[in-house]
Design a protein around this motif. Structure first.
Motif, PDB file in Angstrom:
ATOM      1  N   VAL A 242      15.745   8.776 -18.235  1.00 23.93           N
ATOM      2  CA  VAL A 242      16.070  10.196 -18.129  1.00 23.93           C
ATOM      3  C   VAL A 242      14.777  11.002 -18.084  1.00 23.93           C
ATOM      4  CG1 VAL A 242      17.243  12.130 -19.231  1.00 23.93           C
ATOM      5  CG2 VAL A 242      18.237   9.846 -19.349  1.00 23.93           C
ATOM      6  N   SER A 243      14.541  11.697 -16.970  1.00 27.11           N
ATOM      7  CA  SER A 243      13.308  12.455 -16.821  1.00 27.11           C
ATOM      8  C   SER A 243      13.551  13.966 -16.878  1.00 27.11           C
ATOM      9  CB  SER A 243      12.623  12.098 -15.498  1.00 27.11           C
ATOM     10  OG  SER A 243      13.506  12.329 -14.414  1.00 27.11           O
ATOM     11  N   HIS A 244      14.795  14.391 -16.817  1.00 30.40           N
ATOM     12  CA  HIS A 244      15.139  15.816 -16.853  1.00 30.40           C
ATOM     13  C   HIS A 244      16.242  15.977 -17.882  1.00 30.40           C
ATOM     14  CE1 HIS A 244      16.104  19.643 -14.245  1.00 30.40           C
ATOM     15  NE2 HIS A 244      15.822  19.927 -15.497  1.00 30.40           N
ATOM     16  N   LYS A 245      15.855  16.153 -19.141  1.00 31.78           N
ATOM     17  CA  LYS A 245      16.775  16.035 -20.257  1.00 31.78           C
ATOM     18  C   LYS A 245      17.562  17.311 -20.540  1.00 31.78           C
ATOM     19  CE  LYS A 245      14.048  12.438 -22.523  1.00 31.78           C
ATOM     20  NZ  LYS A 245      13.427  11.982 -23.776  1.00 31.78           N
ATOM     21  N   SER A 246      16.984  18.446 -20.171  1.00 29.34           N
ATOM     22  CA  SER A 246      17.661  19.725 -20.328  1.00 29.34           C
ATOM     23  C   SER A 246      17.003  20.703 -19.364  1.00 29.34           C
ATOM     24  CB  SER A 246      17.551  20.238 -21.767  1.00 29.34           C
ATOM     25  OG  SER A 246      16.237  20.686 -22.032  1.00 29.34           O
ATOM     26  N   ARG A 247      17.487  21.909 -19.362  1.00 28.40           N
ATOM     27  CA  ARG A 247      16.949  22.888 -18.403  1.00 28.40           C
ATOM     28  C   ARG A 247      15.444  23.086 -18.566  1.00 28.40           C
ATOM     29  NH1 ARG A 247      20.045  28.478 -16.786  1.00 28.40           N
ATOM     30  NH2 ARG A 247      18.513  29.241 -15.277  1.00 28.40           N
ATOM     31  N   THR A 248      14.967  22.951 -19.771  1.00 32.33           N
ATOM     32  CA  THR A 248      13.542  23.199 -20.032  1.00 32.33           C
ATOM     33  C   THR A 248      12.791  21.969 -20.524  1.00 32.33           C
ATOM     34  OG1 THR A 248      14.058  23.943 -22.280  1.00 32.33           O
ATOM     35  CG2 THR A 248      13.946  25.622 -20.557  1.00 32.33           C
TER      36      THR A 248
ATOM     37  N   ASN B 136       0.817  -1.214   0.000  1.00 34.52           N
ATOM     38  CA  ASN B 136       0.000   0.000   0.000  1.00 34.52           C
ATOM     39  C   ASN B 136       0.854   1.269   0.000  1.00 34.52           C
ATOM     40  OD1 ASN B 136       0.838   0.030   2.662  1.00 34.52           O
ATOM     41  ND2 ASN B 136      -1.204  -0.345   3.517  1.00 34.52           N
ATOM     42  N   VAL B 137       2.138   1.106  -0.343  1.00 35.12           N
ATOM     43  CA  VAL B 137       3.042   2.222  -0.621  1.00 35.12           C
ATOM     44  C   VAL B 137       3.817   1.867  -1.880  1.00 35.12           C
ATOM     45  CG1 VAL B 137       5.000   3.606   0.155  1.00 35.12           C
ATOM     46  CG2 VAL B 137       3.338   2.776   1.831  1.00 35.12           C
ATOM     47  N   THR B 138       4.009   2.837  -2.757  1.00 39.21           N
ATOM     48  CA  THR B 138       4.896   2.644  -3.895  1.00 39.21           C
ATOM     49  C   THR B 138       5.849   3.817  -3.980  1.00 39.21           C
ATOM     50  OG1 THR B 138       5.051   2.310  -6.283  1.00 39.21           O
ATOM     51  CG2 THR B 138       3.255   3.689  -5.515  1.00 39.21           C
ATOM     52  N   THR B 139       7.111   3.514  -4.242  1.00 39.32           N
ATOM     53  CA  THR B 139       8.110   4.559  -4.465  1.00 39.32           C
ATOM     54  C   THR B 139       8.302   4.730  -5.958  1.00 39.32           C
ATOM     55  OG1 THR B 139       9.269   4.147  -2.378  1.00 39.32           O
ATOM     56  CG2 THR B 139      10.508   5.234  -4.117  1.00 39.32           C
ATOM     57  N   ALA B 140       8.102   5.960  -6.418  1.00 41.62           N
ATOM     58  CA  ALA B 140       8.216   6.285  -7.836  1.00 41.62           C
ATOM     59  C   ALA B 140       9.457   7.132  -8.035  1.00 41.62           C
ATOM     60  CB  ALA B 140       6.972   7.044  -8.294  1.00 41.62           C
ATOM     61  N   GLY B 141      10.357   6.673  -8.910  1.00 41.58           N
ATOM     62  CA  GLY B 141      11.638   7.342  -9.092  1.00 41.58           C
ATOM     63  C   GLY B 141      11.664   8.309 -10.249  1.00 41.58           C
ATOM     64  N   THR B 142      12.358   9.448 -10.035  1.00 42.21           N
ATOM     65  CA  THR B 142      12.611  10.397 -11.101  1.00 42.21           C
ATOM     66  C   THR B 142      14.102  10.704 -11.110  1.00 42.21           C
ATOM     67  OG1 THR B 142      12.319  12.689 -11.816  1.00 42.21           O
ATOM     68  CG2 THR B 142      11.884  12.235  -9.515  1.00 42.21           C
ATOM     69  N   PHE B 143      14.770  10.428 -12.220  1.00 40.20           N
ATOM     70  CA  PHE B 143      16.226  10.544 -12.272  1.00 40.20           C
ATOM     71  C   PHE B 143      16.668  11.369 -13.473  1.00 40.20           C
ATOM     72  CE2 PHE B 143      15.186   6.507 -10.246  1.00 40.20           C
ATOM     73  CZ  PHE B 143      15.891   6.599  -9.054  1.00 40.20           C
ATOM     74  N   MET B 144      17.846  11.983 -13.325  1.00 39.38           N
ATOM     75  CA  MET B 144      18.464  12.666 -14.458  1.00 39.38           C
ATOM     76  C   MET B 144      19.227  11.685 -15.341  1.00 39.38           C
ATOM     77  SD  MET B 144      20.118  16.243 -13.193  1.00 39.38           S
ATOM     78  CE  MET B 144      19.113  17.678 -12.834  1.00 39.38           C
ATOM     79  N   VAL B 145      19.884  10.716 -14.712  1.00 37.00           N
ATOM     80  CA  VAL B 145      20.804   9.844 -15.432  1.00 37.00           C
ATOM     81  C   VAL B 145      20.341   8.395 -15.428  1.00 37.00           C
ATOM     82  CG1 VAL B 145      23.178   8.996 -15.559  1.00 37.00           C
ATOM     83  CG2 VAL B 145      22.732  11.371 -14.879  1.00 37.00           C
TER      84      VAL B 145
ATOM     85  N   ASN C 286      -4.948   2.867  -4.696  1.00 39.94           N
ATOM     86  CA  ASN C 286      -5.091   3.520  -3.386  1.00 39.94           C
ATOM     87  C   ASN C 286      -3.838   3.405  -2.529  1.00 39.94           C
ATOM     88  OD1 ASN C 286      -7.876   4.267  -3.835  1.00 39.94           O
ATOM     89  ND2 ASN C 286      -8.377   2.101  -3.525  1.00 39.94           N
ATOM     90  N   MET C 287      -2.683   3.562  -3.156  1.00 35.09           N
ATOM     91  CA  MET C 287      -1.414   3.501  -2.439  1.00 35.09           C
ATOM     92  C   MET C 287      -0.941   4.894  -2.041  1.00 35.09           C
ATOM     93  SD  MET C 287       0.701   0.747  -4.715  1.00 35.09           S
ATOM     94  CE  MET C 287       0.058  -0.903  -5.033  1.00 35.09           C
ATOM     95  N   GLU C 288      -0.173   4.948  -0.969  1.00 38.66           N
ATOM     96  CA  GLU C 288       0.557   6.157  -0.641  1.00 38.66           C
ATOM     97  C   GLU C 288       1.788   6.189  -1.549  1.00 38.66           C
ATOM     98  OE1 GLU C 288       1.056   7.573   3.569  1.00 38.66           O
ATOM     99  OE2 GLU C 288       3.159   7.042   3.157  1.00 38.66           O
ATOM    100  N   ILE C 289       2.033   7.324  -2.187  1.00 37.20           N
ATOM    101  CA  ILE C 289       3.108   7.412  -3.175  1.00 37.20           C
ATOM    102  C   ILE C 289       4.249   8.254  -2.622  1.00 37.20           C
ATOM    103  CG2 ILE C 289       3.695   8.036  -5.540  1.00 37.20           C
ATOM    104  CD1 ILE C 289       0.649   7.862  -6.150  1.00 37.20           C
ATOM    105  N   HIS C 290       5.463   7.702  -2.724  1.00 33.63           N
ATOM    106  CA  HIS C 290       6.673   8.406  -2.311  1.00 33.63           C
ATOM    107  C   HIS C 290       7.497   8.741  -3.546  1.00 33.63           C
ATOM    108  CE1 HIS C 290       6.569   6.392   1.960  1.00 33.63           C
ATOM    109  NE2 HIS C 290       5.461   7.033   1.648  1.00 33.63           N
ATOM    110  N   GLY C 291       7.986   9.958  -3.630  1.00 29.27           N
ATOM    111  CA  GLY C 291       8.793  10.404  -4.748  1.00 29.27           C
ATOM    112  C   GLY C 291      10.280  10.338  -4.431  1.00 29.27           C
ATOM    113  N   HIS C 292      11.061   9.827  -5.365  1.00 30.67           N
ATOM    114  CA  HIS C 292      12.500   9.601  -5.168  1.00 30.67           C
ATOM    115  C   HIS C 292      13.203   9.884  -6.479  1.00 30.67           C
ATOM    116  CE1 HIS C 292      16.039   7.396  -3.552  1.00 30.67           C
ATOM    117  NE2 HIS C 292      16.173   6.936  -4.783  1.00 30.67           N
TER     118      HIS C 292
END
Length: 371
Positions: A100-106, A87-96, A124-130
């Protein structure tokens, strides 16, 4: 002509008949140790959430239990088990790493993150951002940027992700692994154990104050989110723990909106002392911070034996029993659902389910600890 049973069906029938016979005549047998709910679930004969799933047992202990969502395995049985057990999921956002989720400044790519967040919300999970700011996940385009631009780049990254998922992601790992540990083999340290890593781009531009600034910015983007500092080896490295504790105390004195410490807990059998872990978690709680176990796994040798898997089970059980006794514990999150992740301990069997999504002894160790 009668129906021909496939191999999986024959296996299930054998287990069920053996189980019934064992219970009926009272014989002690290895089959008796197999939980009947697990057998029925494996055979596809029950689909309702059992009262012995990890999330239900955790809720009965006043916490939540979850896992990092491994997008590489998503869909089908993986998603079904994840939804039943967590009932918790950790969702990852990474540059490298990990997409790749942040490809350039914009330029941002939210597609993978959206998928993870939508999966969690659907179930219906609690979501943690990482994670938002990490010294080891800085894209080349950031490293090549003028120092005068770096703070704005960090702020833009934080704003983009935290605002997009405001009200959806409840907890964020704002800063990750800021402390030197003096023991890793990856040449990541730039100073003695317990001191801050300061040779990376964020620190080059803002000094140690990049940490405080990141928390302030994340809080402004979503004042309702729980904001964590996330770190590894705090359970086993005394100098690192003392340095991390001092960091939290200093941030609190500066009125930085830091709410919790994330204990990663990447461990091996025998790599930590339970009493020390408990004492340190209680120290953090007494300073006014919540405790979260954020990346739990138990590494084994590549050619693990049955004895190794039993040690893994007991280690998982000990970790869970220990942290349940700590004050202000909120969640336990394991670092993935199944073994074989191509990006993390691929051949070291660290998770609760094997590559075929079968429950390992480790799963039952966690289950026993939560009961």
């Amino acid at each position: 002509m009668g129906r021909r049973w496939n191999l999986g069906e024959r296996r299930c029938i054998y287990f069920l008949i053996s189980y019934v016979v064992t219970l009926k005549d009272g014989r002690r047998s290895e089959i008796k140790s197999v939980p009947i709910v697990a057998v029925l679930a494996d055979c596809g004969l029950i689909f309702a959430v059992s009262s012995s799933t990890l999330k239900v047992l955790a809720e009965q202990r006043g916490i939540r239990f979850g896992a990092m969502y491994q997008s590489v395995f998503h869909g089908g049985l993986y998603d079904k088990i994840f939804a039943e057990e967590m009932n918790v999921t950790t969702a990852g956002t990474f540059m490298v790493d990990g997409g790749v989720s942040h490809k350039s400044r914009t330029e941002f790519d939210f597609s993978e993150m959206d998928e993870k967040v939508n999966f969690g919300r659907t179930h219906n999970m609690e979501i943690h951002g990482h994670i938002l700011v990490w010294f080891d996940d800085i894209a080349d385009w950031v490293k090549n940027s003028p120092l005068a631009d770096v703070e704005n780049i960090m702020n833009g990254r934080i704003d983009a992700f935290v605002k997009r998922y405001a009200g959806k992601i409840k907890v964020w790992d704002v800063v990750n692994e800021a402390m030197n540990d003096g023991e890793d083999g990856f040449n990541l340290d730039d100073g003695p154990a317990g001191t801050l890593r300061l040779s990376h781009k964020w620190a080059q531009a803002m000094g140690a104050d990049y940490i405080r600034k990141a928390f302030v910015r994340a809080h402004a983007a979503d004042p309702t989110a729980v904001l964590r500092y996330n770190e590894y080896s705090m359970e086993s490295n005394e100098k690192k723990f003392e340095g991390g504790k001092a960091l939290l105390i200093n941030l609190k004195k500066q009125n930085a909106p830091v709410h919790a410490l994330g204990w990663q807990m990447h461990v091996k059998p025998g790599s930590f002392v339970p009493a020390t872990l408990l004492a340190r978690m209680n120290e953090i709680a007494d300073l006014g911070f919540d405790n979260y176990v954020t990346e739990l796994d138990v590494e084994l040798p590549e050619k693990a034996s049955a004895a190794d898997y039993e040690k893994q089970k007991q280690t998982y059980k000990t970790v869970v029993e220990t942290v349940l006794a700590a004050r202000r514990l909120k969640t336990i999150v394991v670092w993935g659902l199944r073994d074989g992740d191509p990006d993390w301990l691929t051949n070291n069997h660290p998770q609760l389910f094997d590559e075929s999504l079968r429950k390992k002894p480790a799963y039952f160790g966690v289950q026993e600890a939560l009961k």
